[in-house]
Design an enzyme around this catalytic site. Sequence first.
Site, PDB file in Angstrom:
ATOM      1  N   GLY A 162      83.654  77.127 -15.754  1.00 14.03           N
ATOM      2  CA  GLY A 162      82.374  76.650 -15.238  1.00 14.03           C
ATOM      3  C   GLY A 162      81.920  75.366 -15.902  1.00 14.03           C
ATOM      4  N   LEU A 163      82.887  74.546 -16.331  1.00 15.92           N
ATOM      5  CA  LEU A 163      82.589  73.230 -16.908  1.00 15.92           C
ATOM      6  C   LEU A 163      81.624  73.303 -18.082  1.00 15.92           C
ATOM      7  CD1 LEU A 163      82.183  71.132 -13.611  1.00 15.92           C
ATOM      8  CD2 LEU A 163      84.129  71.085 -15.181  1.00 15.92           C
ATOM      9  N   ASN A 181      86.714  63.683 -13.063  1.00 17.67           N
ATOM     10  CA  ASN A 181      87.036  65.016 -12.566  1.00 17.67           C
ATOM     11  C   ASN A 181      86.425  65.184 -11.180  1.00 17.67           C
ATOM     12  OD1 ASN A 181      87.159  67.722 -11.942  1.00 17.67           O
ATOM     13  ND2 ASN A 181      86.644  68.434 -14.003  1.00 17.67           N
ATOM     14  N   CYS A 236      87.628  69.825  -9.962  1.00 18.92           N
ATOM     15  CA  CYS A 236      87.400  71.179 -10.477  1.00 18.92           C
ATOM     16  C   CYS A 236      87.038  72.089  -9.299  1.00 18.92           C
ATOM     17  CB  CYS A 236      86.279  71.183 -11.508  1.00 18.92           C
ATOM     18  SG  CYS A 236      85.759  72.836 -11.953  1.00 18.92           S
ATOM     19  N   ASN A 285      94.904  68.860 -10.249  1.00 18.52           N
ATOM     20  CA  ASN A 285      94.046  69.842 -10.923  1.00 18.52           C
ATOM     21  C   ASN A 285      94.501  71.243 -10.477  1.00 18.52           C
ATOM     22  OD1 ASN A 285      91.794  71.203 -12.119  1.00 18.52           O
ATOM     23  ND2 ASN A 285      90.585  69.343 -11.893  1.00 18.52           N
ATOM     24  N   THR A 286      93.766  72.259 -10.903  1.00 15.92           N
ATOM     25  CA  THR A 286      94.144  73.640 -10.557  1.00 15.92           C
ATOM     26  C   THR A 286      93.923  73.932  -9.072  1.00 15.92           C
ATOM     27  OG1 THR A 286      91.922  74.336 -11.126  1.00 15.92           O
ATOM     28  CG2 THR A 286      93.594  74.542 -12.836  1.00 15.92           C
ATOM     29  N   GLY A 315      99.506  76.477 -14.653  1.00 15.31           N
ATOM     30  CA  GLY A 315     100.684  77.088 -15.257  1.00 15.31           C
ATOM     31  C   GLY A 315     101.896  77.046 -14.352  1.00 15.31           C
ATOM     32  N   GLY A 361     100.389  69.850 -13.744  1.00 17.70           N
ATOM     33  CA  GLY A 361     100.448  71.083 -12.976  1.00 17.70           C
ATOM     34  C   GLY A 361     101.686  71.884 -13.324  1.00 17.70           C
TER      35      GLY A 361
END
Lengths: 304, 235
Positions: A79-80, A129, A132, A194-195, A219, A245
Amino acid sequence: MKNKERSEEELLKVEVAGIRMKNPLILASGVLGSYASSLNRISKNAGAVVSKSIGIDEIEGYKNPTIINYPHGIINAIGLSSPGAKRFYEELKRYKGDAPLIVSIVSTSPEGFAEVVKHFPIASAFELNLSCPHVKNFGLSLGSNPKVVREVVKSVKKVTKKPVFVKLSPNVEDIVTIGKSAERAGADGVVAINTLRGMAIDIYMRKPILSNISGGVSGEGIKPIALKCVWDLYEELNIPIIGAGGITTWKDVIEFLLAGASAVQIGSAFYYSHRYFYSIKESLIAYARWKDENLSEIIGKAHQ
Amino acid sequence: MFTLRVDKVIRHNERYSTIFFEKELKSFPGQFVMLNIFDLEEIPLSLSSPQSVTVKAVGETTRYLIKIKPGERVGIKGPIGNPFSPAKGKVLMIAGGIGVAPLAYLYDFLQKCRVKVKVLYAVRSSDDLVLKERFEKARMRIITEDGSEGEKGNIFDLVYSEDVEEYDKIYICGPEVVMRGIHSYFKELGILNKTEFSLDRYMKCGIGICGSCVIGNGMRVCVEGPVFRGDEIVW
């Protein structure tokens, strides 16, 4: 030139948008980047380090569990959480590391990004960013719209002469469109990726595990996705690409360089060891010697 | 993460419980778990035995936890972290408050090592002396701030009046302010290399990646800790 004559330094060094790095390994944002002590320690073997994303005001973040590991990686919804620009600047002033410091910025508006950037004169570069995936009005909420990305980059470029990188999300219709929009607005490079959005459910409790229900997956499991994004971006963009990544082994690093990344970011792999950069670096030296090539020479080689 | 059923709960008093899980965790003393109460929060808790955690009610999650019923499930990440290392000869354990929990586990473990253990156990009031029966064969000095049991005073009164140099190993776990004070005292005496401190920091991930729990030299309490040799610690 025969390989024995090349120094380790020469074999590993890369340059991204004018930032000279002793190797292509960059600490990814959000991992071990909240305190100067931690960044100092990681920087010893890093090409560069990226601090935890920072906004103008303090953000509390989500309740624990905020991070869980699963067999192929990690899912997080932090949550940053961060202390706000002023306090974080005081913290980062104690950064005495051996690698350039890239400060990751979050905000909810183009002007907001520029405002935060002004707080960090010590940064060697900035990473925006815009990706996110788990906080409303932040990150991906802006980064999925090419127009907004352009506004943000323009706004930041007005207030700094330092390199500005845009971190991209794979959870968009076309990552290349967003990348091009960043390039046209004057970004000095893009970071991909990013994720990805994801979640996990406990089958006994029959409830989502993360307090925020969903989070971002990182991961090993996401590596092929990230690699393809880097590949596609390299075909279309002229600015440098920083790959990220799921990079876990030295072979992954080589793959990303061949796909077109000028450097790579590593985060989740620190789950295995804090000496990750050291061990990967040693393997990269061995590879470069064996191939008798500097790593900077293999960037994008898989495209030919 | 996995879940475990709660098997048994020993309610020591209004503020403390020891919660036993359905099975033992393969673990060493000093290690901890991230324990998740679904819909509340995930928190780090030291193991007080391979099968239990001992909890003091201080917040919403711990208040729920001390009243948890057998049969309920909790999420577990772990066991996590670096444990205490074994010792030979004369051993001193210094426990402040609920810091006694990992030391109780360590005490059981050290029974295989033929050591002579002495325990300094400091708390506010006799209510807080929840695990003293666990150290059955050890010599023990208890001190309470209100004098309700044992000597009256604080943990430093115990430590300063003890000949700490005669011990082969000293283990410490308690509130951070207390440990900082003891750490600087042992530093002055030049004995940090035979001490082990179990640290407690605000934690998020518990697996070494978020960086919330780092100490002054960048070491992570959740992975390189929570147990550090005294001379490794930079506050």
